[in-house]
Design a protein around this motif. Structure first.
Motif, mmCIF file in Angstrom:
data_model
loop_
_atom_site.group_PDB
_atom_site.id
_atom_site.type_symbol
_atom_site.label_atom_id
_atom_site.label_comp_id
_atom_site.label_asym_id
_atom_site.label_seq_id
_atom_site.Cartn_x
_atom_site.Cartn_y
_atom_site.Cartn_z
ATOM 1 N N TRP A 147 0.776 -1.288 -0.162
ATOM 2 C CA TRP A 147 -0.103 -0.014 -0.093
ATOM 3 C C TRP A 147 0.805 1.279 0.155
ATOM 4 O O TRP A 147 1.688 1.260 0.925
ATOM 5 N N TYR B 204 1.840 -0.575 5.628
ATOM 6 C CA TYR B 204 2.189 -0.472 4.101
ATOM 7 C C TYR B 204 2.335 -1.872 3.719
ATOM 8 O O TYR B 204 2.240 -1.793 2.329
ATOM 9 N N GLN C 204 -2.524 2.930 -5.769
ATOM 10 C CA GLN C 204 -1.706 3.046 -4.545
ATOM 11 C C GLN C 204 -1.509 1.438 -4.071
ATOM 12 O O GLN C 204 -0.721 1.267 -2.963
ATOM 13 N N HIS D 135 1.559 4.673 0.480
ATOM 14 C CA HIS D 135 0.955 6.186 1.218
ATOM 15 C C HIS D 135 1.701 6.710 2.280
ATOM 16 O O HIS D 135 2.984 6.019 2.399
ATOM 17 N N ASN D 136 1.348 7.637 2.816
ATOM 18 C CA ASN D 136 2.278 8.446 3.635
ATOM 19 C C ASN D 136 1.475 8.483 4.895
ATOM 20 O O ASN D 136 1.888 9.342 5.887
ATOM 21 N N PHE D 137 0.369 7.745 5.435
ATOM 22 C CA PHE D 137 -0.122 7.608 6.446
ATOM 23 C C PHE D 137 0.857 6.971 7.815
ATOM 24 O O PHE D 137 1.283 5.852 7.336
#
Length: 96
Positions: free
Chosen positions: A8, A17, A71, A10-12
């Motif tokens: 995944w 991930y 993503q 993303h930057n969360f």
């Protein structure tokens, strides 16, 4: 059974991930491992074993459906690779 590793992108900070899934023929999640950027491993299984994550209530979409979202990247992996990460998650949480 099918074994998938889903990246995944993303930057969360508080979201995994990597998501590993053991899926049956109808795409029902049997077991799942989530890998977080801080090194924590969460896991869940259909029989109620859980740490930091929960079993999905819905069946997984197909590989094509998941990868329609840029993503996500799906890789089909071996049972052995899945079992290795599953065992790492179980062992790691016993040390907490």
């Amino acid at each position: 059974m099918q074994y998938w590793k889903v990246q995944w992108i993303h930057n969360f900070v508080d979201e995994p991930y990597l998501i590993y899934g053991e899926l049956n023929a109808t795409m029902e999640e049997i077991r799942k491992i989530e890998v977080f950027r801080n090194g924590q491993l969460g896991y869940a299984s259909i029989d109620g074993l859980e740490y930091l994550t929960f079993s999905s209530e819905c069946n997984w979409p197909t590989k094509v459906e998941i990868e329609a979202d840029p993503q996500f990247v799906v890789e089909v992996i071996s049972e052995e690779e899945f079992e290795n990460i599953w065992n790492q998650a179980i062992i790691k949480t016993k040390s907490y």
